[in-house]
Scaffold this motif. Structure first.
Motif, PDB file in Angstrom:
ATOM      1  N   ASP A  96       0.807  -1.217   0.000  1.00 24.96           N
ATOM      2  CA  ASP A  96       0.000   0.000   0.000  1.00 24.96           C
ATOM      3  C   ASP A  96       0.845   1.273   0.000  1.00 24.96           C
ATOM      4  OD1 ASP A  96       1.017  -0.470   2.450  1.00 24.96           O
ATOM      5  OD2 ASP A  96      -0.790   0.043   3.576  1.00 24.96           O
ATOM      6  N   LEU A  97       2.164   1.158   0.193  1.00 24.87           N
ATOM      7  CA  LEU A  97       3.046   2.325   0.156  1.00 24.87           C
ATOM      8  C   LEU A  97       3.805   2.423  -1.171  1.00 24.87           C
ATOM      9  CD1 LEU A  97       4.563   2.127   3.760  1.00 24.87           C
ATOM     10  CD2 LEU A  97       2.667   3.568   2.963  1.00 24.87           C
ATOM     11  N   GLY A  98       3.495   1.532  -2.107  1.00 21.07           N
ATOM     12  CA  GLY A  98       4.180   1.547  -3.393  1.00 21.07           C
ATOM     13  C   GLY A  98       5.544   0.884  -3.358  1.00 21.07           C
ATOM     14  N   VAL A 153      -4.746  -3.728  -0.398  1.00 22.39           N
ATOM     15  CA  VAL A 153      -3.488  -3.921   0.332  1.00 22.39           C
ATOM     16  C   VAL A 153      -2.278  -3.826  -0.597  1.00 22.39           C
ATOM     17  CG1 VAL A 153      -4.528  -5.313   2.136  1.00 22.39           C
ATOM     18  CG2 VAL A 153      -3.671  -6.435   0.078  1.00 22.39           C
ATOM     19  N   GLY A 154      -2.522  -3.661  -1.902  1.00 22.31           N
ATOM     20  CA  GLY A 154      -1.418  -3.568  -2.835  1.00 22.31           C
ATOM     21  C   GLY A 154      -1.898  -3.722  -4.256  1.00 22.31           C
ATOM     22  N   ALA A 155      -0.967  -3.923  -5.178  1.00 22.16           N
ATOM     23  CA  ALA A 155      -1.302  -4.121  -6.584  1.00 22.16           C
ATOM     24  C   ALA A 155      -0.245  -4.998  -7.216  1.00 22.16           C
ATOM     25  CB  ALA A 155      -1.391  -2.785  -7.307  1.00 22.16           C
ATOM     26  N   ILE A 156      -0.619  -5.694  -8.302  1.00 23.28           N
ATOM     27  CA  ILE A 156       0.314  -6.594  -8.980  1.00 23.28           C
ATOM     28  C   ILE A 156       0.196  -6.403 -10.483  1.00 23.28           C
ATOM     29  CG2 ILE A 156      -1.318  -8.530  -9.037  1.00 23.28           C
ATOM     30  CD1 ILE A 156       1.153 -10.374  -8.631  1.00 23.28           C
ATOM     31  N   ALA A 157       1.327  -6.471 -11.164  1.00 28.33           N
ATOM     32  CA  ALA A 157       1.361  -6.387 -12.616  1.00 28.33           C
ATOM     33  C   ALA A 157       1.863  -7.708 -13.178  1.00 28.33           C
ATOM     34  CB  ALA A 157       2.268  -5.245 -13.070  1.00 28.33           C
TER      35      ALA A 157
END
Length: 671
Positions: free
Chosen positions: A135-137, A209-213
């Protein structure tokens, strides 16, 4: 450190003992049971943990925890009544519950670790690159394909802001908006053009809670888009992918007959298309069962199977999966991973082992204890041998200290800064020993042996009398020509190595019997040194015992100051068939049974077997068969002790098979 007393050595006490040994802050001071054969008692004796049949003498202020696993209420009540004020008594039911919970916890941890490892293996095996952020990159996931495409290692990516890794990354935007972005083109700093899809990661509570590529090379995507409507072109594309793989791939139909292999398959197995296509799936198997046939029977994938395949019987790992079309079995596809890299690692391990052997502790002649005339004469000979580059033959009984003399001669010679390698000639079969000593060449691979590893140093051939005449002949060549020929090789390789040999056998008798070459004996016997048996220099026993006591105090963490007069007298009276090695064993066994406050080894601490001096003229009573059995039992027991409990060496010394030895040991309850 918490001291624990375990009362009861049955299955429960045994399980507790093993569990407590894993805790650094707990220590079992003793285990008690009236049954000497209880599992916990046997285990404790094997691991040098004090055992007793009565707990009453063990209750003291040094005990913080008492665990009762006898299952008897009366014992528990008695322990409660007699425990020290600072000690707590735990009943067996609670202890067993703790063991069960800890074991369950360990099982769950192992399951989680296996799942984590499998997940990492899957993510690192796929062709698509994957990058995840929190979540903070901050990058928290970076698989192998991402490393390959970005030319950035996971170590340099994880823990950094994603835009420090990929400056044009839009993953932070995906996290902020919570929107899925599909098939977006992007050019990486490495110059690779990719198509990427981005997804927000949302937990069970609906919180981002985040991201995915997930991304892949754009050329593969374009090929898929262009060929999706043409089955022929799709088949060609799939074949191209299969043919470009470094892993061997084989495909069979529903009957188990080969329909497709790639060039890597031919390279690894040595089989061409003509030898595999249309043939049963067992055609390429050298050792093991066909995994294709198993998968066709079960319709389930099988992974990670070790097999030997092909004409050269290569070691491989096989993964096979069924091919299902609309639920119908059409065949199976297998991927074969060559274990060449693993063999390379094993080769490096062998080199590491060799290096460790060369870094073993060095000894000098000052480390040899004793002032008797015989040992001083042997030391003077060793000092002379160290000063001249001559082959040395050390003679003496098992345990007399031949290896110590060999170390000392090497350390005092001009080769002391080069390798010292010890080889036990009686511990390996002929073909294994020759490969170890001379190296080998096979299948285009060359492997250096110990003679090459010991360049400018010393090789100590222990128990050289056990060598076969074939190996003796090869070593004779080394002694005469200072050169070796690798097993399977043809060229001569010069070596500069000093040989120190040792034997406890009568080599002269072996020559008469034709098992030891005379020319090899005379080549070895340039500088013979006899190491006297301990019984021939009993005046050295006090000095040797004190030296061993210092060493064992360090090993056991004790502070034993010496021996009582009675104990030393017993040591002097004993005949020491196992020599200095047996003396060290006796002292170490005695120290195990000393109490923490004991400062001297007393006669009562010595093993009973050495305190009884047998009268050889006192023959046993009974029939001839009974007397012969009694004498055979004594011979077996004495030889086993001389060989330090080594059953293979005992069988060889008695010239009987190992199977016969085990039968006789069981017969006389000597196991």
């Amino acid at each position: 450190m918490q001291n624990i007393l375990i009362v009861g050595a049955g299955n429960g006490g045994y399980a507790l003992l093993k569990l407590i040994e894993l805790a650094e802050y707990l220590q079992v001071t003793a285990i008690v049971d009236i049954n000497e054969e209880a599992p916990g008692m046997i285990y404790a004796k094997e691991h040098d943990i004090p055992t007793f049949s009565d707990w009453k003498s063990l209750i003291s202020g040094d005990i913080q925890i008492i665990i009762d696993v006898t299952g008897q209420k009366a014992v528990f009540q008695e322990l409660l009544a007699n425990r020290p004020a600072t000690a707590v008594v735990i009943p067996g039911e609670i202890a067993n519950l703790i063991v069960t919970l800890v074991e369950e916890k360990n099982d769950y941890i192992q399951i989680i670790d296996r799942k984590k490892m499998m997940q990492e293996l899957i993510f690192n095996s796929v062709e698509e690159g994957m990058i995840g952020i929190d979540d903070l990159g901050i990058v928290n996931f970076f698989n192998k394909s991402a490393e390959r495409m970005t030319k950035i290692s996971a170590e340099n990516a994880i823990g950094k802001k994603v835009r420090q890794v990929i400056s044009l990354s839009e993953l932070p935007r995906t996290f902020e908006t919570g929107r899925v972005e599909l098939n977006k083109e992007l050019t990486l700093e490495s110059g690779t053009k990719i198509v990427t899809s981005r997804y927000p990661m949302i937990n069970e509570e609906g919180k981002r809670v985040g991201a995915i590529a997930v991304f892949k090379d754009i050329t593969e995507v374009l090929q898929l888009a262009e060929e999706i409507t043409n089955l022929t072109e799709i088949q060609k594309m799939l074949e191209a992918i299969i043919y470009s793989s470094d892993d061997a791939i084989s495909v069979v139909d529903e009957e188990g007959k080969g329909i497709l292999i790639n060039p890597a398959y031919t390279r690894i197995t040595g089989f061409s298309e003509e030898e595999v296509i249309g043939k049963p799936a067992t055609a390429d198997i050298s050792e093991g069962e066909s995994i294709h046939l198993k998968v066709l029977q079960s319709k389930k994938p099988i992974r990670g199977v070790n097999l030997r395949v092909g004409k050269q019987k290569k070691d491989v790992i096989v993964n096979v999966a069924p091919i299902l079309v609309n639920g119908n079995l059409k065949g199976s596809v297998g991927v074969i991973h060559d274990m060449t890299e693993m063999r390379g690692l094993m080769k490096e391990l062998d080199r590491a082992k060799t290096l460790i052997r060369t870094l073993e502790s060095s000894f000098s002649l000052e480390d040899i204890s004793g002032t008797s005339e015989k040992i001083n004469f042997a030391i003077d000979q060793a000092r002379l041998a160290a000063s001249v580059p001559v082959t040395v033959l050390l003679r003496g009984e098992v345990g007399a200290g031949k290896d110590l003399f060999a170390h000392a001669i090497h350390s005092e010679s001009n080769r002391s800064y080069h390798p010292f390698i010890r080889v036990n000639c009686s511990a390996m079969e002929e073909h294994v020993l020759e490969r170890e000593l001379f190296g080998f060449e096979e299948s285009g691979l060359s492997h250096a042996g110990l003679f090459e590893d010991a360049t400018n140093g010393t090789i100590f051939l222990d128990e050289v009398g056990e060598l076969t005449k074939k190996t003796q002949a090869k070593l004779l060549r080394v002694l005469r020509e200072n050169a070796i020929i690798r097993v399977g090789g043809t060229s001569s390789i010069p070596v500069d190595v000093r040989i120190i040999a040792a034997s406890s056998l009568n080599l002269e008798k072996a020559m008469r019997e034709g098992t030891f070459r005379e020319d090899f004996y005379f080549q070895l016997n340039r500088m013979p040194i006899h190491i006297p048996a301990l019984r021939e220099r009993k005046e050295d026993i006090p000095l040797i015992a004190e030296h061993l006591l210092v060493k064992l105090n360090q090993e056991f963490g004790r502070n034993i100051e010496g021996f009582t007069e009675e104990a030393m007298e017993s040591l002097l009276q004993y005949d020491w068939p196992g020599n200095a090695r047996e003396l060290e064993n006796i002292i170490s066994r005695s120290m195990i049974f000393l109490q923490p406050n004991d400062r001297f080894v007393e006669e009562q601490h010595l093993p009973r077997s050495m305190l009884v001096i047998e009268d050889e003229d006192d023959m046993p009573d009974g029939t001839l068969a009974e007397q012969m059995d009694e004498m055979e039992k004594k011979v077996l027991a004495r030889t086993l002790k001389v060989c330090g409990g080594n059953k293979s060496q005992t069988a060889k010394k008695l010239q009987i098979s190992l199977r016969t030895l085990y039968y006789k040991l069981e017969k006389y309850n000597l196991v």
